[in-house]
Design an enzyme around this catalytic site. Structure first.
Site, short mmCIF file in Angstrom:
data_model
loop_
_atom_site.label_atom_id
_atom_site.label_comp_id
_atom_site.label_asym_id
_atom_site.label_seq_id
_atom_site.Cartn_x
_atom_site.Cartn_y
_atom_site.Cartn_z
N GLY A 55 14.13 -12.87 -58.00
CA GLY A 55 12.83 -13.49 -57.77
C GLY A 55 11.81 -12.37 -57.75
O GLY A 55 12.00 -11.35 -57.06
N ASP A 245 7.11 -14.70 -63.30
CA ASP A 245 7.55 -13.30 -63.25
C ASP A 245 6.50 -12.34 -63.78
O ASP A 245 6.48 -11.17 -63.43
CB ASP A 245 8.85 -13.13 -64.06
O1 MRU Z 1 16.25 -14.11 -62.81
P1 MRU Z 1 15.58 -14.47 -61.53
O2 MRU Z 1 16.41 -15.34 -60.66
O3 MRU Z 1 15.05 -13.27 -60.80
O4 MRU Z 1 14.31 -15.33 -62.00
C1 MRU Z 1 13.46 -15.82 -61.01
C2 MRU Z 1 12.34 -16.62 -61.53
O5 MRU Z 1 12.18 -16.82 -62.72
C3 MRU Z 1 11.33 -17.09 -60.53
O6 MRU Z 1 10.80 -18.32 -60.90
C4 MRU Z 1 10.20 -16.06 -60.41
O7 MRU Z 1 10.71 -14.79 -60.24
C5 MRU Z 1 9.27 -16.38 -59.30
S1 MRU Z 1 10.00 -16.16 -57.72
C6 MRU Z 1 8.82 -16.51 -56.56
#
Ligand code: MRU
Length: 347
Positions: A55, A245
């Site tokens: 995240g 992200d």
């Molecule tokens: O691969 P991840 O689990 O890190 O991806 C997370 C996401 O895509 C979330 O939607 C994003 O980081 C926002 S978290 C508040």
């Protein structure tokens, strides 16, 4: 499942009793609620790459605390040597995942402590690095709370909301981004109903979002990613809330793979599609979504991870990007701690 998550439990923090970077190991959820305590740079890099901490905001906080913890064992009082080692460590940590801008954003903030204090002795500098890491963490909680207030202002009582991936408390320090309005609405008797999709291939929706929102006592329904159009066509979703992200200057958004499918379907059925994120996720240096580097992940995440047995023929070619780009015209609004932005974007 072993243990319900207690919302008071921190996702990622500095354990000052032993100077470690502490984090819930999210790869073990929902079966095991386990806290890791890390000190070594390789372990911290692995934790980010392997999604033990994940995240965008939580990755940023982990990197800030991580580089502080690692800096504690750089055994020198010479500032030039200390700064050189810091930059090496920064570069290494920054290579763990490319898409979430919060990683480089947090590391750059930590680096600025060195630049702003060029002659400060190492012990004092370490103190400042600690303070900055804790500030980044505290600011994250504040930003999430404000995002939640802003998002809740757009929602009606009784709303049926869909979210993708996990942009929850587990992805931040508290409240989450896409989930912040859900937590606040739940506290305030909004009677919200939350749908979360599984989010293939790593199942952040099923394993993490369903788990944390149910633990908070919310009304949650899980569906597969490919059921979203069916729900929307039947008028069962009032709004979609997702995280991000990296947000480009033109409002294109990188988020978990599958986000753009949900956004496209939402547009088709006139369901508002909201992206929630702190301003630390907005990257003015990136002009459009085409300039965002998309992380590619190992084939095994698609073919065998989570299955008892491999579910695809040996040797099949696999395409496994971790993120996709949602074009700005599919987004109803981008909700940050500073306010609600709509096209044309001017952050
Ligand atoms: O691969 P991840 O689990 O890190 O991806 C997370 C996401 O895509 C979330 O939607 C994003 O980081 C926002 S978290 C508040």
């Amino acid at each position: 499942m072993t243990e319900w998550y207690d919302a008071g439990r921190e996702t990622v923090y500095l354990n000052e009793s032993n100077n470690t970077l502490a984090m819930i190991d999210q790869t073990k959820l929902p079966y095991e609620l386990k806290t890791l305590e890390l000190k070594g740079i390789k372990d911290i890099w692995d934790a980010i790459y392997l999604l033990k901490v994940r995240g965008a905001p939580a990755i940023g906080v982990a990197a800030a605390i991580g580089i502080y913890v690692v800096s504690l064992s750089v055994n020198t009082s010479d500032r030039d040597e200390f700064d050189r080692r810091f930059k090496e460590n920064k570069e290494y940590l920054n290579s763990a995942r490319p898409t979430a801008v919060n990683l480089s954003w947090a590391l750059n903030r930590m680096d600025a402590v060195l630049t702003d204090n060029p002659v400060l002795p190492v012990p004092d500098l370490l103190q400042r690095l600690r303070d900055e890491a804790l500030r980044i963490k505290a600011e994250d909680t504040e930003m999430c709370l404000k995002i939640g207030e802003n998002a809740l202002s757009l929602l009606k009582k009784g709303s049926r909301l869909l979210t993708h991936c996990n942009a929850g408390q587990l992805a931040t320090t508290k409240y989450g981004t896409a989930t912040a309005a859900m937590y606040l609405g739940h506290e305030r008797g909004y009677d919200l109903h939350i749908y979360c999709d599984e989010t293939r291939p790593l199942l952040q929706g099923a394993r993490l979002t369903a788990y944390e929102l149910m633990a908070a006592g919310m009304d949650v329904t899980l569906c597969c990613d490919n059921m979203v159009a069916s729900l929307m066509r039947q008028g069962m979703i009032d709004a979609v809330l997702v995280g991000c992200d990296r947000v480009a200057a033109n409002g294109d958004v990188a988020n978990k793979i599958g986000t753009s499918v949900v956004a496209t379907v939402a547009k088709r059925y006139n369901v508002p599609f909201y992206v929630c994120g702190p301003t630390s996720t907005i990257d003015p240096m990136t002009k459009t979504g085409n300039d965002i580097v998309i992380e590619q992940r190992p084939a095994e995440e698609v073919t065998e991870m989570w299955y008892e047995r491999r579910m695809a023929p040996e040797g099949v070619k696999v395409y496994n990007p971790a993120f996709d780009i949602t074009d700005n015209e599919l987004i109803t609004a981008i909700i940050t701690e500073r306010g609600i932005y709509r096209a044309p974007y001017d952050f």
